[in-house]
Scaffold this motif. Structure first.
Motif, PDB file in Angstrom:
ATOM      1  N   ASP A   6       0.855  -1.189   0.000  1.00  0.00           N
ATOM      2  CA  ASP A   6       0.000   0.000   0.000  1.00  0.00           C
ATOM      3  C   ASP A   6       0.889   1.236   0.000  1.00  0.00           C
ATOM      4  OD1 ASP A   6      -2.130  -1.766   0.258  1.00  0.00           O
ATOM      5  OD2 ASP A   6      -1.938  -1.750   2.428  1.00  0.00           O
ATOM      6  N   PRO A   7       1.383   1.591  -1.171  1.00  0.00           N
ATOM      7  CA  PRO A   7       2.482   2.563  -1.225  1.00  0.00           C
ATOM      8  C   PRO A   7       2.067   4.011  -0.979  1.00  0.00           C
ATOM      9  CG  PRO A   7       1.830   1.920  -3.442  1.00  0.00           C
ATOM     10  CD  PRO A   7       0.970   1.138  -2.509  1.00  0.00           C
ATOM     11  N   ILE A   8       0.784   4.318  -1.147  1.00  0.00           N
ATOM     12  CA  ILE A   8       0.427   5.728  -1.061  1.00  0.00           C
ATOM     13  C   ILE A   8      -0.072   6.074   0.338  1.00  0.00           C
ATOM     14  CG2 ILE A   8      -1.081   7.529  -1.967  1.00  0.00           C
ATOM     15  CD1 ILE A   8      -0.969   6.159  -4.630  1.00  0.00           C
ATOM     16  N   ALA A   9       0.617   6.934   1.002  1.00  0.00           N
ATOM     17  CA  ALA A   9       0.241   7.306   2.361  1.00  0.00           C
ATOM     18  C   ALA A   9      -1.044   8.127   2.317  1.00  0.00           C
ATOM     19  CB  ALA A   9       1.359   8.102   3.008  1.00  0.00           C
ATOM     20  N   ALA A 132      -3.694   3.380  -4.973  1.00  0.00           N
ATOM     21  CA  ALA A 132      -2.663   2.805  -5.840  1.00  0.00           C
ATOM     22  C   ALA A 132      -3.277   2.321  -7.151  1.00  0.00           C
ATOM     23  CB  ALA A 132      -1.962   1.658  -5.108  1.00  0.00           C
ATOM     24  N   ALA A 133      -4.440   1.666  -7.033  1.00  0.00           N
ATOM     25  CA  ALA A 133      -5.091   1.130  -8.235  1.00  0.00           C
ATOM     26  C   ALA A 133      -5.541   2.262  -9.162  1.00  0.00           C
ATOM     27  CB  ALA A 133      -6.287   0.261  -7.841  1.00  0.00           C
ATOM     28  N   LEU A 134      -5.999   3.350  -8.546  1.00  0.00           N
ATOM     29  CA  LEU A 134      -6.451   4.503  -9.343  1.00  0.00           C
ATOM     30  C   LEU A 134      -5.329   5.037 -10.219  1.00  0.00           C
ATOM     31  CD1 LEU A 134      -8.614   6.890  -7.138  1.00  0.00           C
ATOM     32  CD2 LEU A 134      -9.164   6.009  -9.408  1.00  0.00           C
ATOM     33  N   THR A 135      -4.126   5.124  -9.640  1.00  0.00           N
ATOM     34  CA  THR A 135      -3.013   5.707 -10.394  1.00  0.00           C
ATOM     35  C   THR A 135      -2.562   4.780 -11.521  1.00  0.00           C
ATOM     36  OG1 THR A 135      -1.381   4.784  -8.885  1.00  0.00           O
ATOM     37  CG2 THR A 135      -2.170   7.004  -8.406  1.00  0.00           C
ATOM     38  N   SER A 136      -2.946   3.494 -11.457  1.00  0.00           N
ATOM     39  CA  SER A 136      -2.500   2.587 -12.516  1.00  0.00           C
ATOM     40  C   SER A 136      -3.576   2.325 -13.568  1.00  0.00           C
ATOM     41  CB  SER A 136      -2.011   1.272 -11.910  1.00  0.00           C
ATOM     42  OG  SER A 136      -3.083   0.622 -11.267  1.00  0.00           O
ATOM     43  N   LEU A 137      -4.711   3.031 -13.448  1.00  0.00           N
ATOM     44  CA  LEU A 137      -5.750   2.866 -14.471  1.00  0.00           C
ATOM     45  C   LEU A 137      -5.308   3.500 -15.785  1.00  0.00           C
ATOM     46  CD1 LEU A 137      -9.178   3.766 -12.796  1.00  0.00           C
ATOM     47  CD2 LEU A 137      -8.384   1.497 -13.479  1.00  0.00           C
ATOM     48  N   PRO A 138      -5.711   2.903 -16.917  1.00  0.00           N
ATOM     49  CA  PRO A 138      -5.462   3.574 -18.200  1.00  0.00           C
ATOM     50  C   PRO A 138      -6.156   4.935 -18.203  1.00  0.00           C
ATOM     51  CG  PRO A 138      -6.349   1.351 -18.526  1.00  0.00           C
ATOM     52  CD  PRO A 138      -6.405   1.632 -17.065  1.00  0.00           C
ATOM     53  N   PRO A 139      -5.545   5.920 -18.882  1.00  0.00           N
ATOM     54  CA  PRO A 139      -6.074   7.296 -18.839  1.00  0.00           C
ATOM     55  C   PRO A 139      -7.537   7.391 -19.262  1.00  0.00           C
ATOM     56  CG  PRO A 139      -3.969   7.235 -19.983  1.00  0.00           C
ATOM     57  CD  PRO A 139      -4.310   5.819 -19.665  1.00  0.00           C
ATOM     58  N   ASP A 140      -7.969   6.602 -20.258  1.00  0.00           N
ATOM     59  CA  ASP A 140      -9.355   6.739 -20.707  1.00  0.00           C
ATOM     60  C   ASP A 140     -10.331   6.305 -19.627  1.00  0.00           C
ATOM     61  OD1 ASP A 140      -8.626   4.094 -20.975  1.00  0.00           O
ATOM     62  OD2 ASP A 140      -9.711   3.762 -22.849  1.00  0.00           O
TER      63      ASP A 140
ATOM     64  N   ALA B  42     -20.375   1.282  -2.826  1.00  0.00           N
ATOM     65  CA  ALA B  42     -19.337   1.463  -1.803  1.00  0.00           C
ATOM     66  C   ALA B  42     -18.010   1.852  -2.451  1.00  0.00           C
ATOM     67  CB  ALA B  42     -19.180   0.185  -0.974  1.00  0.00           C
ATOM     68  N   VAL B  43     -17.689   1.209  -3.576  1.00  0.00           N
ATOM     69  CA  VAL B  43     -16.461   1.581  -4.296  1.00  0.00           C
ATOM     70  C   VAL B  43     -16.556   3.032  -4.764  1.00  0.00           C
ATOM     71  CG1 VAL B  43     -15.054   1.138  -6.348  1.00  0.00           C
ATOM     72  CG2 VAL B  43     -15.918  -0.777  -5.002  1.00  0.00           C
ATOM     73  N   GLY B  44     -17.729   3.421  -5.244  1.00  0.00           N
ATOM     74  CA  GLY B  44     -17.927   4.798  -5.696  1.00  0.00           C
ATOM     75  C   GLY B  44     -17.683   5.791  -4.570  1.00  0.00           C
ATOM     76  N   GLU B  45     -18.188   5.475  -3.383  1.00  0.00           N
ATOM     77  CA  GLU B  45     -17.994   6.396  -2.253  1.00  0.00           C
ATOM     78  C   GLU B  45     -16.529   6.436  -1.831  1.00  0.00           C
ATOM     79  OE1 GLU B  45     -20.997   5.110   0.585  1.00  0.00           O
ATOM     80  OE2 GLU B  45     -22.386   6.594  -0.239  1.00  0.00           O
ATOM     81  N   GLU B  46     -15.859   5.287  -1.913  1.00  0.00           N
ATOM     82  CA  GLU B  46     -14.424   5.290  -1.609  1.00  0.00           C
ATOM     83  C   GLU B  46     -13.657   6.111  -2.636  1.00  0.00           C
ATOM     84  OE1 GLU B  46     -12.772   1.473   0.190  1.00  0.00           O
ATOM     85  OE2 GLU B  46     -14.576   0.769  -0.812  1.00  0.00           O
ATOM     86  N   LEU B  47     -14.120   6.048  -3.900  1.00  0.00           N
ATOM     87  CA  LEU B  47     -13.508   6.899  -4.921  1.00  0.00           C
ATOM     88  C   LEU B  47     -13.667   8.369  -4.551  1.00  0.00           C
ATOM     89  CD1 LEU B  47     -14.575   5.249  -8.289  1.00  0.00           C
ATOM     90  CD2 LEU B  47     -12.245   5.694  -7.527  1.00  0.00           C
ATOM     91  N   GLY B  48     -14.836   8.708  -4.006  1.00  0.00           N
ATOM     92  CA  GLY B  48     -15.055  10.085  -3.563  1.00  0.00           C
ATOM     93  C   GLY B  48     -14.020  10.507  -2.532  1.00  0.00           C
ATOM     94  N   GLY B  49     -13.749   9.613  -1.592  1.00  0.00           N
ATOM     95  CA  GLY B  49     -12.720   9.896  -0.587  1.00  0.00           C
ATOM     96  C   GLY B  49     -11.360  10.100  -1.233  1.00  0.00           C
ATOM     97  N   ALA B  50     -11.073   9.244  -2.219  1.00  0.00           N
ATOM     98  CA  ALA B  50      -9.781   9.352  -2.906  1.00  0.00           C
ATOM     99  C   ALA B  50      -9.682  10.646  -3.702  1.00  0.00           C
ATOM    100  CB  ALA B  50      -9.576   8.142  -3.820  1.00  0.00           C
ATOM    101  N   VAL B  51     -10.784  11.008  -4.359  1.00  0.00           N
ATOM    102  CA  VAL B  51     -10.811  12.262  -5.129  1.00  0.00           C
ATOM    103  C   VAL B  51     -10.523  13.445  -4.203  1.00  0.00           C
ATOM    104  CG1 VAL B  51     -12.367  13.866  -6.325  1.00  0.00           C
ATOM    105  CG2 VAL B  51     -12.292  11.464  -7.010  1.00  0.00           C
TER     106      VAL B  51
END
Lengths: 188, 205
Positions: A6-9, A132-140, B42-51
């Motif tokens: 879990d690399p991102i603090a 971490a998963a978000l940053t590795s998603l393809p841009p589209d 739930a994943v959508g709401e976690e995405l909100g937190g990440a955003v």
């Protein structure tokens, strides 16, 4: 299984919210405010709010965090997720009042508990993995997710914004959500 | 067994708070019955937190913190936290069914709002078909009772149908039991043929 997966603090708001709940800790609130209020405001501005509205809703959200701190369950949700849902609901409510439309408030009072999140460690781990998963998603795929959060319009209009068919918008988002979910459910 | 779900796009928009609120009401009814979609939500709401975490901070006014600290000790306003109706019983409480055609009744829940969206319950006798119509805006339907079929499939309790702009269909209640749906409609419908007049109240045209 190692923590280094879990690399991102992530800023640990959970402890601060806990301190507010336990002893009405104003210093903890100030620290939380310092981290979140400017991000809440930035998010609202990104959604097209004017500065006064963004500032008002950001402060109202933090006030609600203070009042609801005892309801926060760190095993159910990461602090940012919880605060995001408070912001979302306040914003919907404020927009409704502004429009004078008789739309009822979004019914989801608390974040929905993710399946399998049954400890604080799990919630924190999920938060790290998701980022971490978000940053590795393809841009589209990342773009379709961004538009879901930054464009306050019926989803069908995303296709117009991107100039791609709605079917493509849906399949990109489905792929992205599937990837994020498998990242979240990895090495159980 | 629920077979028809909202698109992930819809669930994430709902989690984000960017879905039209009345469409959200229909999604909420589906979510009470669908664990699979609650997981996506739930994943959508976690995405909100990440955003939120990834936003570049924008400073508030200099007195914002002091102003908020000063409000901490004020009594919270009496929370008029009415629970949102999700079940057929709760949704129909105090409402009135209005006959809009043979075998078709309508209960208005929310009149057309600023986004051009309205929310209604529609109650159709067994075997009755609505006249064929197409859509100028998105429509979202969740089944509260009974079943109906159109060219997109067969819909039962808890199933959700998303009709996008251009959907042209002729939904028919299945035989046996009356069919009740909660429907959010954006924009105006266009009926084909002779029934246009009959369904004026339903279509709002």
């Amino acid at each position: 299984m190692t923590e280094s997966r879990d690399p991102i603090a992530v800023f640990d708001g959970a402890a601060l919210i806990g301190a507010i709940a336990a002893r009405s800790d104003r210093a903890a609130f100030a620290a939380l405010f310092e981290y979140y209020a400017p991000r809440l405001k930035a998010y609202l501005l990104r959604l097209g709010a004017d500065s006064a509205f963004a500032e008002e809703i950001a402060q109202d959200t933090m006030l609600m965090v203070w009042r609801k701190a005892a309801l926060f369950d760190p095993a159910r949700a990461n602090a940012s997720t919880w605060i995001f849902t408070i912001l979302r609901n306040l914003r919907i409510d404020a927009l409704r009042r502004a429009r004078l439309a008789v739309v009822e408030l979004d019914p989801t009072e608390e974040p929905i508990a993710p399946p399998g999140a049954d400890s604080v460690l799990d919630a924190a781990k999920r938060a790290g993995r998701l980022r971490a998963a978000l940053t590795s998603l393809p841009p589209d795929q990342a773009e379709v997710i961004r538009l879901s959060f930054f464009d306050d319009r019926p989803h069908a209009e995303i296709e117009r914004a991107l100039g791609i068919p709605l079917g493509t918008v849906k399949s990109r988002l489905r792929l992205a959500v599937a990837k994020l979910r498998s990242a979240l459910e990895g090495d159980e | 067994m629920i077979r028809h779900h909202p698109a992930d796009t819809t669930l994430v928009a709902y989690a984000a708070g960017t879905l039209a609120p009345l469409h959200g009401r229909v999604v909420a009814v589906h979510l009470t019955q669908c664990a699979a979609c609650r997981a996506v939500m739930a994943v959508g709401e976690e995405l909100g937190g990440a955003v939120l975490d990834t936003m570049a901070p924008v400073a508030l006014g200099a007195d914002a913190l002091a102003h908020t600290l000063a409000r901490l000790d004020l009594a919270a306003p009496e929370s008029a936290q009415e629970t949102t109706a999700m079940t057929l019983e709760a949704l129909t409480r105090g409402g009135r069914w209005r006959r809009v055609g043979p075998g078709v009744r309508l209960m208005k829940l929310v009149p057309r709002d600023a986004t051009g969206t309205r929310l209604d319950l529609v109650r159709v006798s067994p075997g009755t078909a609505l006249p064929r119509h197409d859509h100028r805006g998105a429509e979202m339907t969740c089944l509260l009772k009974g079943a109906f079929a159109d060219k997109l499939g067969e819909y039962h309790m808890g199933d959700l149908e998303e009709g996008d702009v251009g959907l042209d269909h002729e939904p028919r209640a299945l035989d046996g039991e009356e069919c009740i749906c909660i429907i959010a409609t954006t924009g105006y419908l266009r009926a084909h043929g002779l029934f246009t007049r009959m369904l004026q109240p339903l279509f709002g045209i």
